[in-house]
Design a protein around this motif. Structure first.
Motif, PDB file in Angstrom:
ATOM      1  N   PHE A  87      38.024  49.139  51.165  1.00  0.00           N
ATOM      2  CA  PHE A  87      38.133  47.686  51.121  1.00  0.00           C
ATOM      3  C   PHE A  87      39.215  47.189  52.083  1.00  0.00           C
ATOM      4  O   PHE A  87      39.021  46.208  52.814  1.00  0.00           O
ATOM      5  CB  PHE A  87      38.454  47.227  49.698  1.00  0.00           C
ATOM      6  CG  PHE A  87      37.274  47.240  48.770  1.00  0.00           C
ATOM      7  CD1 PHE A  87      35.992  47.010  49.241  1.00  0.00           C
ATOM      8  CD2 PHE A  87      37.430  47.489  47.414  1.00  0.00           C
ATOM      9  CE1 PHE A  87      34.894  47.026  48.388  1.00  0.00           C
ATOM     10  CE2 PHE A  87      36.341  47.500  46.555  1.00  0.00           C
ATOM     11  CZ  PHE A  87      35.080  47.272  47.047  1.00  0.00           C
ATOM     12  N   THR A  91      38.250  45.117  55.407  1.00  0.00           N
ATOM     13  CA  THR A  91      38.782  43.756  55.486  1.00  0.00           C
ATOM     14  C   THR A  91      39.572  43.560  56.766  1.00  0.00           C
ATOM     15  O   THR A  91      39.498  42.498  57.408  1.00  0.00           O
ATOM     16  CB  THR A  91      39.666  43.465  54.263  1.00  0.00           C
ATOM     17  OG1 THR A  91      38.890  43.610  53.071  1.00  0.00           O
ATOM     18  CG2 THR A  91      40.231  42.062  54.326  1.00  0.00           C
ATOM     19  N   CYS A  95      38.570  40.778  59.517  1.00  0.00           N
ATOM     20  CA  CYS A  95      39.538  39.736  59.882  1.00  0.00           C
ATOM     21  C   CYS A  95      39.865  39.779  61.371  1.00  0.00           C
ATOM     22  O   CYS A  95      40.046  38.731  62.004  1.00  0.00           O
ATOM     23  CB  CYS A  95      40.812  39.902  59.054  1.00  0.00           C
ATOM     24  SG  CYS A  95      40.656  39.463  57.316  1.00  0.00           S
ATOM     25  N   LEU A 169      34.526  42.076  49.769  1.00  0.00           N
ATOM     26  CA  LEU A 169      34.909  41.976  51.177  1.00  0.00           C
ATOM     27  C   LEU A 169      34.954  40.526  51.630  1.00  0.00           C
ATOM     28  O   LEU A 169      35.834  40.136  52.412  1.00  0.00           O
ATOM     29  CB  LEU A 169      33.932  42.774  52.044  1.00  0.00           C
ATOM     30  CG  LEU A 169      33.952  44.288  51.851  1.00  0.00           C
ATOM     31  CD1 LEU A 169      32.880  44.958  52.698  1.00  0.00           C
ATOM     32  CD2 LEU A 169      35.326  44.849  52.189  1.00  0.00           C
ATOM     33  N   MET A 172      38.221  39.007  50.011  1.00  0.00           N
ATOM     34  CA  MET A 172      39.443  39.531  50.625  1.00  0.00           C
ATOM     35  C   MET A 172      39.586  39.055  52.058  1.00  0.00           C
ATOM     36  O   MET A 172      40.696  38.700  52.504  1.00  0.00           O
ATOM     37  CB  MET A 172      39.428  41.060  50.566  1.00  0.00           C
ATOM     38  CG  MET A 172      39.575  41.624  49.161  1.00  0.00           C
ATOM     39  SD  MET A 172      39.495  43.441  49.110  1.00  0.00           S
ATOM     40  CE  MET A 172      40.934  43.880  50.085  1.00  0.00           C
ATOM     41  N   SER A 173      38.493  39.040  52.804  1.00  0.00           N
ATOM     42  CA  SER A 173      38.555  38.571  54.197  1.00  0.00           C
ATOM     43  C   SER A 173      38.941  37.100  54.264  1.00  0.00           C
ATOM     44  O   SER A 173      39.745  36.696  55.108  1.00  0.00           O
ATOM     45  CB  SER A 173      37.204  38.802  54.886  1.00  0.00           C
ATOM     46  OG  SER A 173      36.856  40.167  54.887  1.00  0.00           O
ATOM     47  N   GLY A 233      45.667  44.096  51.680  1.00  0.00           N
ATOM     48  CA  GLY A 233      44.362  44.395  51.090  1.00  0.00           C
ATOM     49  C   GLY A 233      44.386  45.627  50.204  1.00  0.00           C
ATOM     50  O   GLY A 233      43.667  45.699  49.206  1.00  0.00           O
ATOM     51  N   ASP A 239      40.867  39.723  43.904  1.00  0.00           N
ATOM     52  CA  ASP A 239      39.518  39.670  44.477  1.00  0.00           C
ATOM     53  C   ASP A 239      38.616  40.800  43.986  1.00  0.00           C
ATOM     54  O   ASP A 239      37.480  40.536  43.556  1.00  0.00           O
ATOM     55  CB  ASP A 239      39.592  39.672  46.010  1.00  0.00           C
ATOM     56  CG  ASP A 239      40.155  38.366  46.555  1.00  0.00           C
ATOM     57  OD1 ASP A 239      39.718  37.295  46.090  1.00  0.00           O
ATOM     58  OD2 ASP A 239      41.034  38.409  47.421  1.00  0.00           O
TER      59      ASP A 239
END
Length: 297
Positions: A87, A91, A95, A169, A172-173, A233, A239
Motif C-alpha cells: 500500500f 501510493t 502520487c 489506494l 491513501m493517494s 503511508g 484509510d
C-alpha cells in the motif's frame, strides 16, 4: 600607542575562555530535550517491551529474548507487513505520477500571481479531518454511492471498490497527494531554465530533456517527497481500516490490536512497531546516502 592597545586586545582574546560550543548547545537544547522525551525514551521503552513475551498491562517487565521478533516471521504476519509495504509503495508511485504534472504546471507554467492561490486550493483538503475524508470516499465508492449511480445513469457496469484494495489506494493517494505536490513544487520552482534551453539548442527532444536535464535537477526533491509519502503511508491507519475492511489488515491495525484490541499482547505489538521503525530508518539512511546526486567532474 595604538599598536600597544591592539597587542593588549589580542592577548586578552587569546586568554579569554572559548565558549563557542555553548551557543549551538543552548539553541539545540529545547528541541533536543523534546526529542529525548517524546521520541528517544518512548522508543527505548517500546524496544524493552518487545523483548518480553506475552506481556499484558500491569505485568512486570522482564526482558527475556527475541521470541516476539521470531513470531513476526509467521507467514500470516509477513503477509500483513507485506500488504502494508504494498500500500505504501503503490501510493507513492500513484502520487508521484499524479503529482508531478500538477507541481510542474504550477511551478513553471501557471502565472506567477496565481501560484500561491493554486497551491492553497490544492492543499485545502488537508484542512479537514482524515476521518471525514475517508467517510466522504465511502459515500462515493459504496455500491449505492455517487460513482455507481453515475455509472448506472450512463449505462455502464457498476464497480465494487469499497472494502477492496483499490479503495484503500484511492483514499491513501488522495490524502497524501498534497504532500507530494508541495515538495515537488519547491524543487521545480528552482529549476534552471537555461539548462533546458541549452538542451533544446543542442537538439534534445522533450523526452531527452526531461530525463537528462529536468529529473537530475529535482532528484533530491523527488526522493524527499517519495520518502515522506512512503513513511506516512506505511503507518496509515484510517484509510485501510475504513475503506479496506477486514480484508485489508495492515501493520498499523495489527499494532492497534495488540495494544488496544482483544489480544492485549504489548510485547508482540512493540516488536512489530520496532520492525516498522527499522524499515523506516533503513529507508531514511538510503535517502541520505543516495538521495543527493554526486557532483559531476
Amino acid at each position: 600607542m595604538d599598536s600597544e592597545k591592539e597587542d593588549i586586545f589580542k592577548i586578552e582574546e587569546l586568554h579569554r575562555p572559548q565558549i563557542s560550543w555553548l551557543q549551538p548547545l543552548i539553541l539545540l537544547a529545547p528541541s533536543g530535550i523534546w526529542l529525548l522525551l517524546l521520541l528517544v525514551l518512548p522508543t527505548v521503552i517500546i524496544f524493552e517491551l518487545s523483548l518480553v513475551a506475552d506481556i499484558r498491562p500491569g505485568d512486570l517487565v522482564n526482558p527475556n529474548g527475541f521470541k516476539n521478533y521470531i513470531r513476526i516471521f509467521d507467514p500470516l504476519y509477513l503477509q500483513v507487513i507485506g500488504r502494508s509495504l504494498f500500500f505504501a509503495f503503490s501510493t507513492t508511485i500513484i502520487c508521484l505520477i499524479l503529482g508531478f504534472p500538477v507541481a510542474y504546471w504550477i511551478a513553471q507554467i501557471a502565472p506567477q500571481r496565481w501560484r500561491n492561490l493554486l497551491l492553497l486550493a490544492f492543499i485545502l483538503p488537508l484542512w479537514t479531518s482524515s476521518l471525514l475524508r475517508s467517510y466522504a470516499w465511502i459515500t462515493i465508492l459504496r455500491p449505492t454511492g455517487l460513482l455507481n449511480s453515475l455509472l448506472r445513469n450512463l449505462g455502464l457496469p457498476t464497480l465494487q471498490l469499497l472494502n477492496q484494495s483499490p479503495a484503500v489506494l484511492i483514499g491513501m493517494s488522495y490524502s497524501l497527494l498534497p504532500y507530494m505536490v508541495l515538495i515537488l513544487y519547491a524543487s521545480l520552482e528552482k529549476l534552471n531554465k537555461q539548462l533546458l534551453e541549452a538542451a533544446a539548442d543542442l537538439g534534445a527532444n522533450p523526452v531527452q530533456t526531461f530525463f537528462k536535464v529536468t529529473v537530475p535537477q529535482i532528484l533530491p526533491g523527488i526522493a524527499a517527497a517519495s520518502m515522506l509519502v512512503f513513511i506516512t503511508g506505511l503507518g496509515d491507519f484510517v484509510d485501510p481500516e475504513l475503506l479496506g475492511g477486514a480484508s485489508s489488515m495492515t501493520a498499523a491495525r495489527l499494532v492497534y490490536n495488540q495494544f488496544l484490541g482483544a489480544t492485549q499482547n504489548w510485547g508482540f505489538g512493540s516488536a512489530i512497531s520496532m520492525t516498522l521503525i527499522l524499515l523506516v530508518s533503513i529507508a531514511i539512511a538510503l535517502l541520505i546516502k543516495f538521495g543527493e546526486p554526486a557532483p559531476k567532474r
